[in-house]
Motif scaffolding. Structure first.
Motif, PDB file in Angstrom:
ATOM      1  N   ASN A  50      44.613  80.486  51.687  1.00 46.09           N
ATOM      2  CA  ASN A  50      43.633  81.040  52.127  1.00 46.09           C
ATOM      3  C   ASN A  50      42.193  81.439  51.097  1.00 46.09           C
ATOM      4  OD1 ASN A  50      44.334  83.192  55.184  1.00 46.09           O
ATOM      5  ND2 ASN A  50      46.341  82.508  54.103  1.00 46.09           N
ATOM      6  N   SER A  51      42.581  80.632  50.191  1.00 44.95           N
ATOM      7  CA  SER A  51      41.917  80.311  49.935  1.00 44.95           C
ATOM      8  C   SER A  51      40.155  80.137  49.608  1.00 44.95           C
ATOM      9  CB  SER A  51      42.486  79.627  48.432  1.00 44.95           C
ATOM     10  OG  SER A  51      42.221  78.199  48.358  1.00 44.95           O
ATOM     11  N   SER A  52      40.130  79.332  50.824  1.00 44.13           N
ATOM     12  CA  SER A  52      38.777  79.164  51.212  1.00 44.13           C
ATOM     13  C   SER A  52      38.249  80.202  52.870  1.00 44.13           C
ATOM     14  CB  SER A  52      38.884  77.687  51.994  1.00 44.13           C
ATOM     15  OG  SER A  52      38.466  77.362  50.624  1.00 44.13           O
ATOM     16  N   THR A  53      39.095  81.042  52.921  1.00 41.39           N
ATOM     17  CA  THR A  53      38.901  81.902  54.235  1.00 41.39           C
ATOM     18  C   THR A  53      37.865  83.454  53.363  1.00 41.39           C
ATOM     19  OG1 THR A  53      40.959  81.233  54.733  1.00 41.39           O
ATOM     20  CG2 THR A  53      40.036  83.619  55.802  1.00 41.39           C
ATOM     21  N   MET A  54      37.053  83.477  54.338  1.00 41.64           N
ATOM     22  CA  MET A  54      36.115  84.631  53.542  1.00 41.64           C
ATOM     23  C   MET A  54      36.746  85.931  54.569  1.00 41.64           C
ATOM     24  SD  MET A  54      33.475  82.542  52.667  1.00 41.64           S
ATOM     25  CE  MET A  54      32.766  81.456  52.617  1.00 41.64           C
ATOM     26  N   GLY A  55      36.218  86.777  53.348  1.00 43.25           N
ATOM     27  CA  GLY A  55      36.890  87.826  53.581  1.00 43.25           C
ATOM     28  C   GLY A  55      38.226  88.056  53.137  1.00 43.25           C
ATOM     29  N   PHE A  56      38.867  86.911  52.734  1.00 42.88           N
ATOM     30  CA  PHE A  56      40.466  87.422  52.420  1.00 42.88           C
ATOM     31  C   PHE A  56      41.196  88.166  50.907  1.00 42.88           C
ATOM     32  CE2 PHE A  56      44.104  85.536  50.893  1.00 42.88           C
ATOM     33  CZ  PHE A  56      45.129  86.100  51.964  1.00 42.88           C
ATOM     34  N   LYS A  57      41.604  88.853  51.392  1.00 43.94           N
ATOM     35  CA  LYS A  57      42.192  89.822  50.115  1.00 43.94           C
ATOM     36  C   LYS A  57      43.211  89.264  49.496  1.00 43.94           C
ATOM     37  CE  LYS A  57      38.487  91.623  49.615  1.00 43.94           C
ATOM     38  NZ  LYS A  57      37.152  91.392  48.746  1.00 43.94           N
ATOM     39  N   LYS A  58      43.597  88.632  48.485  1.00 43.22           N
ATOM     40  CA  LYS A  58      45.583  87.988  47.669  1.00 43.22           C
ATOM     41  C   LYS A  58      46.341  88.942  47.539  1.00 43.22           C
ATOM     42  CE  LYS A  58      44.293  88.796  43.321  1.00 43.22           C
ATOM     43  NZ  LYS A  58      44.309  87.694  41.724  1.00 43.22           N
ATOM     44  N   SER A  59      47.725  88.656  48.328  1.00 42.54           N
ATOM     45  CA  SER A  59      48.608  90.178  48.398  1.00 42.54           C
ATOM     46  C   SER A  59      49.542  89.553  47.089  1.00 42.54           C
ATOM     47  CB  SER A  59      49.536  89.603  48.963  1.00 42.54           C
ATOM     48  OG  SER A  59      48.768  90.191  50.548  1.00 42.54           O
ATOM     49  N   ARG A  60      50.317  90.549  46.273  1.00 36.66           N
ATOM     50  CA  ARG A  60      50.961  89.822  44.981  1.00 36.66           C
ATOM     51  C   ARG A  60      52.757  90.753  45.151  1.00 36.66           C
ATOM     52  NH1 ARG A  60      48.169  94.358  42.177  1.00 36.66           N
ATOM     53  NH2 ARG A  60      49.628  96.304  41.551  1.00 36.66           N
TER      54      ARG A  60
END
Length: 538
Positions: A26-36
């Motif tokens: 999802n590195s190119s998904t607009m508005g995506f927020k990464k998880s850890r």
């Protein structure tokens, strides 16, 4: 043996790799927020607690936490694409339920609602029919209906009249009397002294006409006479002449006296043909003055006015009417006549000639309109019917910004509040989320204002997929407001917020997770070797 401990490590590391893979995907998904992935250790305990020599039982995934840091703003060519710079989520309506998103990729659907790719409608604060934003929340709708016309009700004229301008069609002050008679020659009879006769129509240096003057000839002695004028106002200084000797006679006339601003005028007359009689009753004399008032104003003769300017006005049906304003300096210092014509038809002014009289102080400030002290500085027109108008027009003309300084005639501002029918020509969304419609008639109207929501605990939101979250007990109740208020971010139109995934960081984390997985696998291999050695004992 540590099989289960190592197995828990493999499971936990596998979960971490799945989280990393999801971030990368999802590195190119607009508005995506990464998880850890956040881990927690496992200890086997009894009811009485753990002893000091208890060995841990492995690891588990404590939580998968999202990071709501700001993504990069990327500009697009779609004005409905919106990005939030700062805190807050777009508030979306999903068939009656409310969801939240940071993905501002919007378009208008066939019904005029602003929706995302999932058909969820962007919500905001609604506007009333006049464009005032209300407190009511609802789906934002782009109304494509025409805006109704509005008749002109207020005209504002910010002008500068040239203080050094000449007077057009300037008046000619009286300076000469022509003597005449009913008979062959003009005669003054000493027996009729003093002889009084009408001075006719006199014109002072300001162009004012005076018809109350009387010439008076008084016999002094011999052939000497004095000439004076009364009833014309101001002050006069008599002159003397001798019939048969002098060719001219003169006297001075100050139309407004020593306290006024006009200079005294010297008035002469040719007395060459004048004769004298005695005995009474034979005086035969007339006097005709020269002079003329300022020439009549005419819209078709540019020499009768100084300047003009025009603008369009609108009636109740939105029809256009051309208004032209003419200005001319009068012979009286600091006075200007203003004539207003709409479609070639004069708008009646406050003066007898149909004009409105503007008076200025010596400092150039507007002081009077039609004799009334300013402010107020407006002229009211009621019930005027231009040619072809749908109804009569009532409006005011405000001259508050008008001055009289040197340097030429200037139109500093010229505006009116009417407009014709307007069709929707475009939509703007400003940084505070106000959705403003632009119309073909130059007018604008607010349609709505985008609403943003923030939460006490963003990580408590429930993930729904499609870049959407839902409120949960852990997130707390949403606090809804306008962009830029209550710690909410601002709106950038024509832009999208990119994913906050850092690929370099994710790849490094992936390597670390891979090493952890390999290490746990090695623990299992080592434990298997030890177990096999025990089995092989004899």
């Amino acid at each position: 043996m540590p099989f289960r401990t190592a197995l828990s490590g493999l499971n936990a590391t596998s979960t971490e790799l799945r989280v990393i893979g999801n971030n990368v995907a999802n590195s190119s998904t607009m508005g995506f927020k990464k998880s850890r992935t956040e881990f927690a250790d496992i200890y086997a305990t009894s009811n009485l607690g753990s002893s000091e020599n208890t060995v841990g039982s492995g690891v588990r995934v404590g939580t998968i936490a999202q990071e709501f840091s700001q993504g990069n703003i990327e500009f697009t060519n779609n004005f409905l694409d919106l990005a939030v710079s700062g805190q807050g989520f777009f508030r979306l309506s999903d068939n009656g339920s409310t969801v939240f998103s940071r993905n501002g990729g919007f378009n208008a659907d066939r019904d005029g609602y602003i929706t995302n790719s999932s058909g969820q409608r962007l919500t905001g604060y609604q506007a009333d029919s006049t464009g005032n934003i209300t407190g009511a929340l609802g789906d934002i709708h782009l109304d494509a209906a025409n805006i109704a016309p509005k008749s002109t009700q207020a005209i504002t004229l910010g002008l500068n009249m040239d203080a050094g301008a000449s007077v057009p069609a300037a008046p000619l002050a009286t300076s000469l009397f022509t003597l005449g008679s009913a008979g062959a020659n003009p005669i003054l009879d000493t027996g009729d002294s003093p002889v009084s006769l009408s001075a006719g129509t006199l014109v002072d240096s300001y162009g004012n006409a005076i018809t109350t003057g009387t010439l008076q000839f008084t016999h002094v002695s011999g052939n000497q006479w004095s000439v004076d004028m009364t009833g014309a106002g101001g002050a006069t200084t008599a002159g003397t002449f001798t019939i048969g000797t002098d060719s001219t006679a003169s006297f001075t006339w100050d139309p407004d006296g020593s306290a006024g601003s006009q200079s005294a005028q010297t008035i002469t007359m040719d007395v060459t043909a004048l004769t004298q009689a005695a005995g009474g009753g034979t005086t035969d004399l007339t006097a005709t003055p020269n002079g003329s008032q300022q020439g009549a104003f005419s819209t078709t003769d540019a020499s009768t006015y100084n300047n003009s300017t025009s603008m369009s006005l609108y009636d109740s049906q939105g029809s256009t009417h051309l208004a032209t304003f003419y200005y001319r300096k009068t012979g009286i210092p600091n006075q200007w006549e203003a004539y207003t014509y709409i479609d070639g038809k004069q708008v009646p002014g406050g003066q007898t000639n149909g004009s409105d009289l503007l008076e200025f102080t010596t400092d150039g400030a507007l002081s009077k309109i039609n004799g009334a002290v300013t402010p107020p500085s407006s002229i009211s027109v009621a019930g005027f019917s231009p040619s072809g108008a749908a109804s009569t027009m009532t409006f005011t003309m405000d001259y508050a910004g008008t001055t009289q300084f040197g340097g030429g005639f200037d139109v500093n501002s010229l505006s009116q509040d009417g407009y014709t029918t307007g069709r929707l020509s475009g939509v703007n969304i400003d940084s505070t989320g106000v959705v403003q419609a632009r119309f073909s008639n130059g007018q604008t109207r607010n349609l709505a204002q985008v609403a943003l929501a923030r939460f006490a605990n963003d990580q408590g939101l429930s993930q729904l997929g499609d870049n959407a979250w839902a409120e949960s007990y852990g997130s707390g109740t949403p606090i809804v407001g306008t962009p830029g208020s209550s710690s909410l971010g601002m709106i950038q139109s024509g832009a999208l917020e990119g994913s906050n995934v850092d690929l370099t960081e994710e790849l490094v984390t992936m390597i670390t997770a891979q090493r952890n997985f390999q290490a746990n696998a090695q623990v299992i291999s080592t434990a298997d070797t030890i177990t096999q050695s025990i089995i092989n004992l004899r």
